[in-house]
Design a protein around this motif. Sequence first.
Motif, PDB file in Angstrom:
ATOM      1  N   ILE A  79     -15.697 -43.433 -36.989  1.00 28.12           N
ATOM      2  CA  ILE A  79     -15.817 -42.612 -35.900  1.00 28.12           C
ATOM      3  C   ILE A  79     -15.877 -41.272 -36.001  1.00 28.12           C
ATOM      4  O   ILE A  79     -16.473 -40.512 -35.323  1.00 28.12           O
ATOM      5  N   SER A  80     -15.134 -40.549 -36.998  1.00 27.44           N
ATOM      6  CA  SER A  80     -15.315 -39.148 -37.274  1.00 27.44           C
ATOM      7  C   SER A  80     -16.790 -38.885 -37.550  1.00 27.44           C
ATOM      8  O   SER A  80     -17.363 -37.610 -37.079  1.00 27.44           O
ATOM      9  N   ALA A  81     -17.437 -39.636 -38.108  1.00 29.56           N
ATOM     10  CA  ALA A  81     -18.922 -39.435 -38.364  1.00 29.56           C
ATOM     11  C   ALA A  81     -19.900 -39.463 -37.135  1.00 29.56           C
ATOM     12  O   ALA A  81     -20.645 -38.699 -36.798  1.00 29.56           O
ATOM     13  N   GLN A  82     -19.265 -40.434 -36.297  1.00 31.56           N
ATOM     14  CA  GLN A  82     -20.136 -40.536 -34.806  1.00 31.56           C
ATOM     15  C   GLN A  82     -19.874 -39.268 -34.398  1.00 31.56           C
ATOM     16  O   GLN A  82     -20.917 -38.788 -33.366  1.00 31.56           O
ATOM     17  N   ILE A  83     -18.802 -38.756 -34.155  1.00 32.58           N
ATOM     18  CA  ILE A  83     -18.189 -37.477 -33.258  1.00 32.58           C
ATOM     19  C   ILE A  83     -19.093 -36.458 -33.907  1.00 32.58           C
ATOM     20  O   ILE A  83     -19.557 -35.665 -33.051  1.00 32.58           O
TER      21      ILE A  83
ATOM     22  N   LYS B  48     -25.648 -32.614 -31.718  1.00 36.03           N
ATOM     23  CA  LYS B  48     -26.691 -32.831 -30.781  1.00 36.03           C
ATOM     24  C   LYS B  48     -26.781 -31.689 -29.720  1.00 36.03           C
ATOM     25  O   LYS B  48     -27.665 -31.630 -28.835  1.00 36.03           O
ATOM     26  N   GLY B  49     -25.685 -30.881 -29.793  1.00 30.09           N
ATOM     27  CA  GLY B  49     -25.779 -29.734 -28.886  1.00 30.09           C
ATOM     28  C   GLY B  49     -24.710 -29.854 -27.724  1.00 30.09           C
ATOM     29  O   GLY B  49     -23.374 -29.914 -27.987  1.00 30.09           O
ATOM     30  N   ASP B  50     -25.189 -29.488 -26.466  1.00 33.86           N
ATOM     31  CA  ASP B  50     -24.166 -29.408 -25.355  1.00 33.86           C
ATOM     32  C   ASP B  50     -23.271 -30.520 -25.112  1.00 33.86           C
ATOM     33  O   ASP B  50     -23.637 -31.487 -24.796  1.00 33.86           O
ATOM     34  N   LEU B  51     -21.889 -30.401 -25.351  1.00 33.60           N
ATOM     35  CA  LEU B  51     -21.070 -31.349 -25.377  1.00 33.60           C
ATOM     36  C   LEU B  51     -20.610 -31.665 -23.985  1.00 33.60           C
ATOM     37  O   LEU B  51     -20.116 -32.610 -23.548  1.00 33.60           O
ATOM     38  N   SER B  52     -20.816 -30.713 -23.087  1.00 27.90           N
ATOM     39  CA  SER B  52     -20.370 -31.176 -21.568  1.00 27.90           C
ATOM     40  C   SER B  52     -21.190 -32.236 -20.991  1.00 27.90           C
ATOM     41  O   SER B  52     -20.894 -32.878 -19.982  1.00 27.90           O
ATOM     42  N   GLU B  53     -22.418 -32.490 -21.359  1.00 27.25           N
ATOM     43  CA  GLU B  53     -23.277 -33.734 -20.757  1.00 27.25           C
ATOM     44  C   GLU B  53     -23.651 -34.496 -22.128  1.00 27.25           C
ATOM     45  O   GLU B  53     -24.833 -35.161 -21.873  1.00 27.25           O
ATOM     46  N   ASN B  54     -22.725 -34.877 -22.970  1.00 22.51           N
ATOM     47  CA  ASN B  54     -23.195 -35.417 -24.039  1.00 22.51           C
ATOM     48  C   ASN B  54     -22.305 -36.723 -23.876  1.00 22.51           C
ATOM     49  O   ASN B  54     -21.307 -36.799 -24.266  1.00 22.51           O
ATOM     50  N   ALA B  55     -23.060 -37.782 -23.684  1.00 23.31           N
ATOM     51  CA  ALA B  55     -22.485 -39.203 -23.502  1.00 23.31           C
ATOM     52  C   ALA B  55     -21.886 -39.733 -24.784  1.00 23.31           C
ATOM     53  O   ALA B  55     -20.827 -40.399 -24.755  1.00 23.31           O
ATOM     54  N   GLU B  56     -22.782 -39.765 -25.764  1.00 26.15           N
ATOM     55  CA  GLU B  56     -22.390 -40.223 -27.111  1.00 26.15           C
ATOM     56  C   GLU B  56     -21.188 -39.535 -27.501  1.00 26.15           C
ATOM     57  O   GLU B  56     -20.402 -40.183 -28.077  1.00 26.15           O
ATOM     58  N   TYR B  57     -21.023 -38.135 -27.447  1.00 30.85           N
ATOM     59  CA  TYR B  57     -19.578 -37.423 -27.796  1.00 30.85           C
ATOM     60  C   TYR B  57     -18.655 -38.279 -27.151  1.00 30.85           C
ATOM     61  O   TYR B  57     -17.527 -38.200 -27.831  1.00 30.85           O
ATOM     62  N   ASP B  58     -18.593 -38.256 -25.798  1.00 28.10           N
ATOM     63  CA  ASP B  58     -17.449 -38.698 -24.994  1.00 28.10           C
ATOM     64  C   ASP B  58     -17.165 -40.028 -25.294  1.00 28.10           C
ATOM     65  O   ASP B  58     -16.186 -40.401 -25.512  1.00 28.10           O
ATOM     66  N   ALA B  59     -18.005 -40.798 -25.793  1.00 29.64           N
ATOM     67  CA  ALA B  59     -17.846 -42.306 -26.209  1.00 29.64           C
ATOM     68  C   ALA B  59     -16.956 -42.297 -27.583  1.00 29.64           C
ATOM     69  O   ALA B  59     -16.091 -43.102 -27.601  1.00 29.64           O
ATOM     70  N   ALA B  60     -17.673 -41.572 -28.342  1.00 26.08           N
ATOM     71  CA  ALA B  60     -16.989 -41.519 -29.731  1.00 26.08           C
ATOM     72  C   ALA B  60     -15.624 -40.973 -29.395  1.00 26.08           C
ATOM     73  O   ALA B  60     -14.887 -41.535 -30.297  1.00 26.08           O
ATOM     74  N   LYS B  61     -15.141 -39.902 -28.745  1.00 20.43           N
ATOM     75  CA  LYS B  61     -13.981 -39.311 -28.599  1.00 20.43           C
ATOM     76  C   LYS B  61     -13.137 -40.361 -28.015  1.00 20.43           C
ATOM     77  O   LYS B  61     -11.933 -40.535 -28.409  1.00 20.43           O
ATOM     78  N   GLU B  62     -13.763 -41.391 -27.097  1.00 18.59           N
ATOM     79  CA  GLU B  62     -12.720 -42.386 -26.437  1.00 18.59           C
ATOM     80  C   GLU B  62     -12.589 -43.353 -27.427  1.00 18.59           C
ATOM     81  O   GLU B  62     -11.348 -43.842 -27.445  1.00 18.59           O
TER      82      GLU B  62
END
Length: 157
Positions: free
Chosen positions: A30-34, A40-54
């Motif tokens: 999960i740390s690698a996914q985050i 990939k850039g802008d975290l405010s609209e990054n669905a992958e980042y949000d999913a990995a954090k969840e």
Amino acid sequence: MSNVSYLTEAGLKKLKEELHQLETVERPSISAQIAEARDKGDLSENAEYDAAKEAQGLLEMKISKLKNILANSRIIDESKIDTSRVQLLNKVRIRNLKNNAEMTYTLVPESEANLKEGKLSISTPIAKGLLGKEVGDQAEIQVPSGLMTFEIVEISI
């Protein structure tokens, strides 16, 4: 204050293995996914980042729960199990007095329950209704489908 969990040696080993798997395999994954999503850039609209954090939050919650169970667990000495009355780790053969069907269950801690193997969680209505009963006793147990009456046929280890 936490509840004490009673475990068998096998149950404790299984929980420790699961915790090890979560900490050594799942957590780094999960740390690698985050990290990958962050790159990939802008975290405010990054669905992958949000999913990995969840996913990370859920994983950490599960790890915390397992650590809590392990910290508050007690090993049950299987050599000191009494078979005069139904209790944890007893194998109980019961007869449904309505249809004469016989079933055999081993009453186990919640973390070791597996109905396919005949291991019934001590926290189920049937197990609670059987606790403390002796061979020949009848137990009237309220289950979701109504009131059922069982006779204790045999208690063993």
